[in-house]
Scaffold this motif. Structure first.
Motif, mmCIF file in Angstrom:
data_model
loop_
_atom_site.group_PDB
_atom_site.id
_atom_site.type_symbol
_atom_site.label_atom_id
_atom_site.label_comp_id
_atom_site.label_asym_id
_atom_site.label_seq_id
_atom_site.Cartn_x
_atom_site.Cartn_y
_atom_site.Cartn_z
ATOM 1 N N ASN A 93 33.859 6.620 73.920
ATOM 2 C CA ASN A 93 33.988 7.991 73.427
ATOM 3 C C ASN A 93 33.136 8.192 72.165
ATOM 4 O O ASN A 93 32.473 9.221 72.025
ATOM 5 N N LEU A 94 33.145 7.217 71.274
ATOM 6 C CA LEU A 94 32.300 7.306 70.074
ATOM 7 C C LEU A 94 30.823 7.366 70.462
ATOM 8 O O LEU A 94 30.062 8.162 69.917
ATOM 9 N N ARG A 95 30.431 6.504 71.391
ATOM 10 C CA ARG A 95 29.031 6.451 71.829
ATOM 11 C C ARG A 95 28.589 7.801 72.378
ATOM 12 O O ARG A 95 27.512 8.297 72.050
ATOM 13 N N VAL A 96 29.441 8.421 73.176
ATOM 14 C CA VAL A 96 29.126 9.737 73.743
ATOM 15 C C VAL A 96 29.025 10.788 72.631
ATOM 16 O O VAL A 96 28.096 11.599 72.631
ATOM 17 N N GLN A 97 29.960 10.737 71.677
ATOM 18 C CA GLN A 97 29.924 11.698 70.557
ATOM 19 C C GLN A 97 28.625 11.589 69.755
ATOM 20 O O GLN A 97 28.056 12.602 69.344
ATOM 21 N N ILE A 98 28.176 10.363 69.532
ATOM 22 C CA ILE A 98 27.003 10.129 68.702
ATOM 23 C C ILE A 98 25.707 10.473 69.445
ATOM 24 O O ILE A 98 24.773 11.012 68.867
ATOM 25 N N THR A 99 25.650 10.176 70.736
ATOM 26 C CA THR A 99 24.406 10.345 71.485
ATOM 27 C C THR A 99 24.256 11.699 72.163
ATOM 28 O O THR A 99 23.157 12.048 72.585
#
Length: 158
Positions: A148-154
């Motif tokens: 979820n963090l990866r999706v938020q950042i990218t």
């Protein structure tokens, strides 16, 4: 995306297992606060800060590392922890650490926590609590959190 997880894990290695699971998803590296130059955070897209909970607070080494960081960090961060007992309403250690990071200029976008094997006194007298944690479900939850963090950042904002 450059990611570093600053993790202080002692006693049973609970928090290190969670940090490793997250780093596999995020493609980052896990470092102890004593083993990193704060300048290395300057070109990170995301920084995680985590430890086990000791006396209802994050590990003192992690707190000292954050206190020594220069202000105006201007980068995204998250907080993670393992603990034998839940956070209490009268001692909000996640909020305290989040505020310290925000004071340094980080934008704290989320936090993660799970149970961990705990043998602090007086729990040591009964063999500790949460002996099987973090378990497979906790590791899966940490991976999902990191995804979820990866999706938020990218994902670019609309």
């Amino acid at each position: 995306m450059k990611v570093i997880l600053v993790c202080k894990s002692v006693s049973h290695g609970n928090t290190a297992r969670i940090a490793q699971a997250m780093s596999q998803v995020l493609g980052g590296r896990v470092v102890d606060p004593a083993d990193i130059d704060p300048a290395e955070l300057a070109d990170c897209d995301l920084v995680g800060f985590g430890s086990g909970i000791f006396n209802m607070s994050f590990h003192p080494d992690l707190r000292r590392f954050i206190a020594a960081l220069p202000t105006r960090q201007h980068r995204k961060a998250f907080v993670f922890r393992t603990s034998g007992l839940p956070e209490t309403p009268f001692r909000r250690y996640v909020t305290t650490l989040t505020r310290s990071l925000e004071h340094k200029g980080f934008e704290v976008i989320d936090s993660f926590g799970c149970r961990g094997f705990d043998t602090v006194m007086p729990l040591r007298l009964v063999g500790g609590i949460h002996k099987s944690h973090p378990d497979a479900a906790d590791i899966a939850a940490a991976r999902a959190f990191a995804e979820n963090l990866r999706v938020q950042i990218t994902t670019p904002p609309f």
